[in-house]
Design a protein around this motif. Structure first.
Motif, short mmCIF file in Angstrom:
data_model
loop_
_atom_site.label_atom_id
_atom_site.label_comp_id
_atom_site.label_asym_id
_atom_site.label_seq_id
_atom_site.Cartn_x
_atom_site.Cartn_y
_atom_site.Cartn_z
N PRO A 18 30.59 12.93 58.76
CA PRO A 18 29.09 12.81 58.68
C PRO A 18 28.34 13.79 59.18
O PRO A 18 27.14 13.98 58.91
CB PRO A 18 28.79 11.19 59.28
CG PRO A 18 30.24 11.34 60.25
CD PRO A 18 31.28 11.94 59.56
N SER A 19 28.80 14.52 60.33
CA SER A 19 27.98 15.49 60.93
C SER A 19 28.24 16.70 60.21
O SER A 19 29.21 17.44 59.82
CB SER A 19 28.62 15.67 62.33
OG SER A 19 27.97 16.75 63.16
N MET A 20 26.93 17.27 59.98
CA MET A 20 26.86 18.81 59.47
C MET A 20 27.83 19.85 60.44
O MET A 20 28.44 20.72 59.98
CB MET A 20 25.53 19.37 59.24
CG MET A 20 25.54 20.81 58.85
SD MET A 20 26.37 21.13 57.32
CE MET A 20 24.82 20.31 56.20
N VAL A 21 27.65 19.61 61.81
CA VAL A 21 28.38 20.72 62.71
C VAL A 21 29.77 20.38 62.45
O VAL A 21 30.45 21.41 62.38
CB VAL A 21 27.80 20.36 64.03
CG1 VAL A 21 28.83 20.92 65.06
CG2 VAL A 21 26.30 20.41 64.38
N GLU A 22 30.34 19.20 62.29
CA GLU A 22 31.67 19.14 61.98
C GLU A 22 32.24 19.85 60.67
O GLU A 22 33.30 20.31 60.46
CB GLU A 22 32.14 17.51 61.90
CG GLU A 22 31.99 16.80 63.40
CD GLU A 22 32.25 15.37 62.91
OE1 GLU A 22 33.39 15.08 63.32
OE2 GLU A 22 31.26 14.65 62.69
N LEU A 28 34.43 27.24 59.11
CA LEU A 28 34.65 28.27 59.96
C LEU A 28 35.96 28.48 60.50
O LEU A 28 36.74 29.46 60.47
CB LEU A 28 33.53 28.44 61.12
CG LEU A 28 32.04 28.77 60.92
CD1 LEU A 28 31.37 28.49 61.87
CD2 LEU A 28 32.05 29.99 60.22
N ASP A 29 36.57 27.29 60.62
CA ASP A 29 38.07 27.23 61.04
C ASP A 29 39.02 27.79 59.92
O ASP A 29 40.21 28.27 60.25
CB ASP A 29 38.19 26.02 61.58
CG ASP A 29 38.02 25.73 62.99
OD1 ASP A 29 37.32 26.58 63.62
OD2 ASP A 29 38.00 24.34 63.30
N ALA A 30 38.51 27.71 58.58
CA ALA A 30 39.33 28.21 57.84
C ALA A 30 39.60 29.89 57.87
O ALA A 30 40.66 30.34 57.26
CB ALA A 30 38.70 27.97 56.37
#
Length: 294
Positions: A18-22, A28-30
């Motif tokens: 639900p969080s845009m940050v998540e 980015l982790d990709a």
């Protein structure tokens, strides 16, 4: 008979956080160093988020300089690389991209593009296909300049006083083969200049890794370095060295056309045959063999 399982498919889309940050973090982790560039489909597969969601967030990250959208796909931007200012890095990466891929296709080895930041080299790009995971480097990673072929190639074109100020009196040791004294480093930089800018290293930065590099030079000195890395036991550094020199010069001409003739067309990528360079040709290109460098 139908077999059922409760285990989710490996690449099945996950429940959208639900969080845009998540969601931004997953994307980015990709870009975890396994590849310098990823297509939209690859980012969606690695993050396990819907393609439309990934596309929308990538657009936002591009606008904020966390991600760059380049010819060969998406890659980490200057903010993700930890660079406070661009300093022409986007132009350098774009000019170098075709040559990085060409060198990898020709040699089958891992190619790096790096810039100097204080006493460290920051990796701007890494191309290696399946071989990339065999070299302990990543886009955005930092390595002491005196330990790598690319870093030494860059330092060789700086004033000795500048090198002293950057490196300090005590050089960091990362392996038993690392140069740890300024006097020894200056001797090595002088040998690099005698070889017309070619630098070599064998297990000075990482165990099991050998590398050859050359600086990409502008009107006021070096602006970046290009290097090829491989297994210390099998890497044909002397044979591929002329390719590194040629590619670095082509990138320099692309960035600074006023310094030389227009860039020659990129050659079709092909494996390098063993007899591409005769011993006499290698000696001419390398400027003569200097003891202790390979």
């Amino acid at each position: 008979m139908t077999v059922t399982t409760d285990a989710p498919a490996r690449n099945a889309p996950r429940e959208v956080p639900p969080s845009m940050v998540e969601r931004m973090t997953l994307i980015l982790d990709a870009f975890d160093g396994r590849a310098a560039r990823l297509t939209l489909e690859e980012v969606a597969c690695r993050s396990r988020l819907p393609r439309s969601t990934v596309h929308r967030i990538l657009d936002s990250l591009v606008k904020l300089n966390w991600i760059e959208h380049a010819t060969f796909g998406y890659r980490l931007g200057r903010r993700a690389l930890g660079a406070g200012g661009d300093n022409g890095q986007a132009e350098i990466r774009e000019a170098a991209a075709p040559l990085l891929h060409e060198l990898h296709m020709q040699t089958g080895m891992v190619v790096h593009l790096s810039v100097l930041d204080a006493h460290e080299m920051v990796c701007l790009d890494k191309v290696g296909g399946r071989m990339a995971s065999t070299i302990p480097s990543r886009v955005g990673g930092r390595t002491p300049a005196h330990t790598t072929a690319g870093g030494k190639a860059f330092l060789a074109w700086l004033d000795p006083e500048h090198v002293d100020a950057l490196c300090g009196e005590r050089l960091v040791r990362t392996t038993p083969n690392t140069i740890t004294g300024l006097a020894t480093l200056h001797l090595e930089l002088n040998r690099i200049r005698q070889r017309r800018g070619l630098a070599f290293e064998r297990e000075e930065s990482s165990r099991g890794v050998a590398c050859v590099g050359a600086a990409i030079r502008g009107p006021e000195g070096p602006v970046a370095s290009l290097s090829i890395s491989g297994d210390v036991r099998t890497a044909p550094l002397e044979r591929i060295a002329p390719l590194v020199v040629d590619a670095a010069q082509q990138i320099g001409r692309t960035l600074y056309p006023e310094l030389g003739a227009a860039r020659r067309p990129v050659r079709p990528a092909a494996p390098v045959p063993a007899d591409t360079w005769s011993p006499e040709a290698r000696t001419r290109v390398l400027g003569g063999r200097v003891g202790g460098w390979i």
